[in-house]
Design an enzyme around this catalytic site. Structure first.
Site, PDB file in Angstrom:
ATOM      1  N   GLY B  10      47.779  26.224 -30.609  1.00  0.00           N
ATOM      2  CA  GLY B  10      46.856  25.128 -30.895  1.00  0.00           C
ATOM      3  C   GLY B  10      45.708  25.628 -31.750  1.00  0.00           C
ATOM      4  N   ASN B  13      39.614  21.978 -32.740  1.00  0.00           N
ATOM      5  CA  ASN B  13      38.194  22.269 -32.664  1.00  0.00           C
ATOM      6  C   ASN B  13      37.902  23.637 -32.028  1.00  0.00           C
ATOM      7  OD1 ASN B  13      35.545  21.597 -32.887  1.00  0.00           O
ATOM      8  ND2 ASN B  13      35.497  20.260 -31.089  1.00  0.00           N
ATOM      9  N   VAL B  14      38.481  23.879 -30.864  1.00  0.00           N
ATOM     10  CA  VAL B  14      38.222  25.117 -30.126  1.00  0.00           C
ATOM     11  C   VAL B  14      39.098  26.254 -30.665  1.00  0.00           C
ATOM     12  CG1 VAL B  14      38.198  26.224 -27.861  1.00  0.00           C
ATOM     13  CG2 VAL B  14      37.612  23.790 -28.071  1.00  0.00           C
ATOM     14  N   GLY B  15      40.371  25.960 -30.854  1.00  0.00           N
ATOM     15  CA  GLY B  15      41.305  26.993 -31.292  1.00  0.00           C
ATOM     16  C   GLY B  15      40.885  27.647 -32.598  1.00  0.00           C
ATOM     17  N   ALA B  43      50.317  29.074 -33.263  1.00  0.00           N
ATOM     18  CA  ALA B  43      51.376  28.061 -33.267  1.00  0.00           C
ATOM     19  C   ALA B  43      50.767  26.670 -33.339  1.00  0.00           C
ATOM     20  CB  ALA B  43      52.217  28.194 -32.005  1.00  0.00           C
ATOM     21  N   GLU B 127      38.409  29.481 -17.537  1.00  0.00           N
ATOM     22  CA  GLU B 127      36.977  29.152 -17.491  1.00  0.00           C
ATOM     23  C   GLU B 127      36.614  27.997 -18.408  1.00  0.00           C
ATOM     24  OE1 GLU B 127      33.836  28.851 -16.090  1.00  0.00           O
ATOM     25  OE2 GLU B 127      34.105  30.967 -15.568  1.00  0.00           O
ATOM     26  N   VAL B 130      36.516  23.793 -17.474  1.00  0.00           N
ATOM     27  CA  VAL B 130      35.461  23.023 -16.816  1.00  0.00           C
ATOM     28  C   VAL B 130      34.116  23.408 -17.404  1.00  0.00           C
ATOM     29  CG1 VAL B 130      34.313  22.491 -14.635  1.00  0.00           C
ATOM     30  CG2 VAL B 130      36.779  22.880 -14.667  1.00  0.00           C
ATOM     31  N   LYS B 203      38.294  17.625 -13.912  1.00  0.00           N
ATOM     32  CA  LYS B 203      37.445  18.794 -13.664  1.00  0.00           C
ATOM     33  C   LYS B 203      37.022  18.875 -12.198  1.00  0.00           C
ATOM     34  CE  LYS B 203      35.903  18.628 -18.461  1.00  0.00           C
ATOM     35  NZ  LYS B 203      34.932  17.986 -19.378  1.00  0.00           N
TER      36      LYS B 203
END
Lengths: 435, 435
Positions: B10, B13-15, B43, B127, B130, B203
């Site tokens: 992935g 945004n975060v990846g 990937a 981590e 949440v 969460k």
């Protein structure tokens, strides 16, 4: 199920709670660890002294070394440099995992003790040494291990926060609030370690070392206490939208030559009332962390007290014990770098200055000129006038907030202003953070 | 120095931020881990899609399974149940350590995945799932492992906190603030998962499972969103000294038969303005924890966003990688207990009720009687009267705060009051926490 022997050194406020929980909560702790934690004994100077918790007399011994020799885990809660330091070294030499809450020992010898523990392949944890129950060292050392911490600002001394919060709420003078804090048990009979900032300075050294993966000499921590904070300072701060907190600050800053440096300091600090640290009241502690990717974080909780601190000690104990059960070495220190600690004069800060001046034309211009000559930029200036007590005319009260600038230039500015013949007194100089 | 191969699944945004940091910060990360972290590949479904960070085209692949097969560490940031679930299982089967930030997957299958990872002797960390950058799962699972958590209350959804905070600050209506949040990018075009409370519920399930060492079925989380919160609710809360927050609550409570139970719920909640959670503004997150010995703790920071969430992912990655370097198994789950999740009706809460009634003698007595009949104790009652729009006389506005009591009795009380002929409307029913 395996049994791990736990030796407890010291049985004061925190130690007696640790002993109580190890005994009362044995079943749950065993479930979490995967092994029984057996309290093998408690080493104290006087086995017959009164304790906070009701503990079996036969657990007590004066022979700490014998206790350590047969222990899997040693919990050191004696405080002070000696005999704590010798006993911790002895525990490491015997191959025991060590938990300590001894901030003085860690501030002075933490680097050596960590190196010794790593060499011996044993674990050493000390979450309880900074900010009591608040999980702060583990998050800094592990959760933020993939980030770069740029600044840490902590309210890490409950006594001084209690005093400053009470001064802020009631408008009372430092001495009166201190006396009340002593009466309530929030301040000790000799409050020097707290109100002088020395307790916070030891914690600042520990926080800085972990945050920046370096070693920090406790002597490199610039330390100012709160004894000179007046009710007038507090009132002026309120008027300007600030609250005064004693902060332990560790900050990464470029040195004068452009290389990397850290500033580790403890001083009373003005912070804006909307800053998360401003809402930390009473004897609570909080640590505010800024990291490059994570941004702003804050950790809040009880920084002292037997039960809260015992919680942190037991968290460490369970973590070390789990590792003993599943095998393999404990986590290693991250590789050290050496970053020089900058003297306070080489840091960057901003000032909020209060002064009394003669109410006559040209005064403001002369003061402003001194700021300009030192390259210090004024952010806010407020002037009020009031009659002088002896009837000789009016005096002007000035409150000047600066932009961030080199501390040396700020200090030189204040020193020169103090010499001005039109300035009666510089009544207050406080640093500002969090804007 | 050893090299560990990292597979990234992935690249949203975060990846993309995780990839950027792995590449840009390789040297520092290697120093902290004791081994090089080599980004072996990323990937994605479409290698040519635009990315937030500028990443080498040759890293991208559509063959996730091939990437996983050669990886030491797999970072899953695809989101959703599939194919993420299958790929995480595949990584575990290959013996790779796994980091994921996939809250939906963890809420639905976290227990199974943890069991699989433990069986295979590989590490699984999450981590980032949440509260984004806030270190909260590690402190709960490790720092508080020697304590008993009694209650967790979290602001764990930034979108809803942004909306409620803006409603509180501006007095605007929900719909208007939501539209503004969408315009600013704080809310998605389809905001259901956020404003309906479903994101917070996932969460809550994860927090509850870790806090109470048990398994929590996502279906057992009682979930109410914020779509029915009106400007009047917000104004009434302000008048009474409260602020409305969407809280994810996990609480240990005795069940009706006296045995142990947990309540896991998400609902808009009134909290006192002096409570630490009340000062969490904008899109910030915070988790408030109560433990038997530690007392009150709070963890505050950014709950979303590419860089903050990437910080949490990298924290996990460094921790897992260190363990791979020094050898030995990763930490094991604490032994599970099974604590039943109580339906909302069996929890204990307190209510703040707003209603309109006819302004005539005896109305208050009839209302008070219904509370008494259900055994619900009234803590505060405020009455104001105002003319009715059609000129037919006056109407009374009542605001009633209750003491804590059984939710079922509180709900039954409200239902019966709604039926009273003298009551025109029950305008608002909100639960209260933090008193």
């Amino acid at each position: 199920m395996k049994t791990l022997k736990v030796a407890l050194l010291g049985c004061g406020n925190v130690g007696s709670q640790v002993a109580r929980i190890l005994l009362e909560d044995a079943e749950d702790l065993a479930a979490r660890v995967g092994a029984r934690l057996k309290l093998a004994g408690i080493a104290v100077r006087n086995p017959d002294a009164p304790r906070e918790a009701d503990l079996p007399r036969e657990l007590f011994t004066t022979d700490a070394e014998a206790l350590i020799a047969s222990a899997d885990i040693v919990i050191e809660l004696m405080g002070g440099l000696e005999p704590a330091g010798t006993l911790v070294r002895s525990a490491i030499a015997h191959g025991a995992a060590v938990v300590t809450g001894n901030k003085a020992l860690l501030a002075a010898q933490g680097h050596d003790l960590s190196a010794l523990a790593e060499e011996a392949g044993v674990q050493l944890s000390y979450e309880a040494a900074v900010a009591g129950a608040i999980p702060i060292l583990r998050p800094i050392a592990e959760s933020l291990a993939g980030d770069h911490i740029t600044k840490v600002m902590g309210i890490v001394n409950g006594t001084t926060n209690f005093i400053l919060d009470a001064m802020d709420t009631t408008g009372a003078a430092f001495g009166d609030v201190l006396a009340e804090a002593q009466r309530l048990g929030y301040a000790e009979a000799d409050p020097t370690a707290d109100v002088g900032g020395h307790d916070a300075a030891a914690k600042a050294a520990i926080l800085a070392a972990l945050s920046f993966h370096t070693t920090v000499d406790a002597a490199d921590v610039h330390c100012e206490g709160i004894t000179s904070i007046t009710a007038d300072d507090v009132a002026a701060a309120q008027e300007a939208g600030y609250v005064i907190k004693l902060l332990a600050i560790a900050e990464r800053l470029p040195a004068a030559d452009g290389s990397d440096g850290i500033s580790v300091r403890v001083h009373p600090t003005l912070i804006p009332r909307l800053h998360p640290l401003a809402s930390v009241h009473g004897a609570f502690n909080a640590v505010f962390v800024e990291a490059e990717n994570a941004g702003q974080l804050m950790f809040y909780g009880q920084g002292a007290g037997g039960r809260p601190t015992a919680s942190a000690v037991l968290g460490d104990t369970v973590a070390l014990a789990r590792r003993l059960v599943i095998g393999g070495r404990g986590r290693t220190r991250s590789h050290d770098v050496t970053i020089p600690a900058l003297p306070i004069a080489q840091t960057t800060t901003s000032y909020y200055i209060g002064l009394e001046a003669k109410d006559q034309p040209g005064v403001l211009a002369r003061i402003a000129q001194i700021f300009a000559a030192h390259g210090v930029s004024i952010e806010t200036m407020r002037q009020t006038t009031h009659p002088v007590a002896d009837g000789s005319g009016d005096s002007a009260t000035l409150r000047i907030g600066t932009h961030r600038g080199p501390e040396a230039a700020l200090a030189a500015t204040v020193a020169e202003i103090e010499q001005l013949d039109v300035v009666t007194a510089v009544t207050s100089v406080l640093r500002v953070e969090g804007n």
